[in-house]
Design a protein around this motif. Sequence first.
Motif: not given
Length: 199
Positions: A62-84
């Motif tokens: 949700l935060w990455a949708g509003h501010c991808p510069e600050n939260f995009g990397n965080r959301a992607a990393l957590v998403g990677a851990e879920i996928a793992r």
Amino acid sequence: ASAMDASLRAQQLLWTSPSHFETAEYCFYSALGHAAAWDSASPDEKQQHFEALVAHSRQLELWAGHCPENFGNRAALVGAEIARIEGRELDAQHLYERAIRSARQNGFVHNEALANELAGRFYLDRGLETSGYGHLRNARACYTLWGADGKVGQLDRLYPRLAAEEGRRAAATIGSSVRQLDVASIVKASQAVSSEIVL
């Protein structure tokens, strides 16, 4: 275990800063703590960790949708851990790369280091040493750049090959610097002597 203890203590204090960046940091690191704890948890605990991980992931998205510069990397990393955890290896690979790229592009060297470290572990766990150690070398370089000497030391202890490679690289750099210095000195001396020659 200590990360989960810290997460519980931090959660009790979140009401004091509901709109501050500390809440986002809590969400990010708590998610990564749950992902790490999932690996060694009992089946019942695994479900609890996974549910908390998914809840944090939703908030980060949700935060990455509003501010991808600050939260995009965080959301992607957590998403990677879920996928793992879910065994979606190709998705995990793409998400680790997205997290690394986003962190680098937006100046989050500490998150770039963390994403590289987790990606390195991911690849090593699958027997892919070239990719794994490549990511760990990048993680080590980012931690060094950030000044996180404790993390650099931890990586060197966990992966002795990294420390050995760094030692060889440092020796080669020093050796080439000495050779360059010798050549530079010889050129300067030669120029000084030749400028004194009267034709």
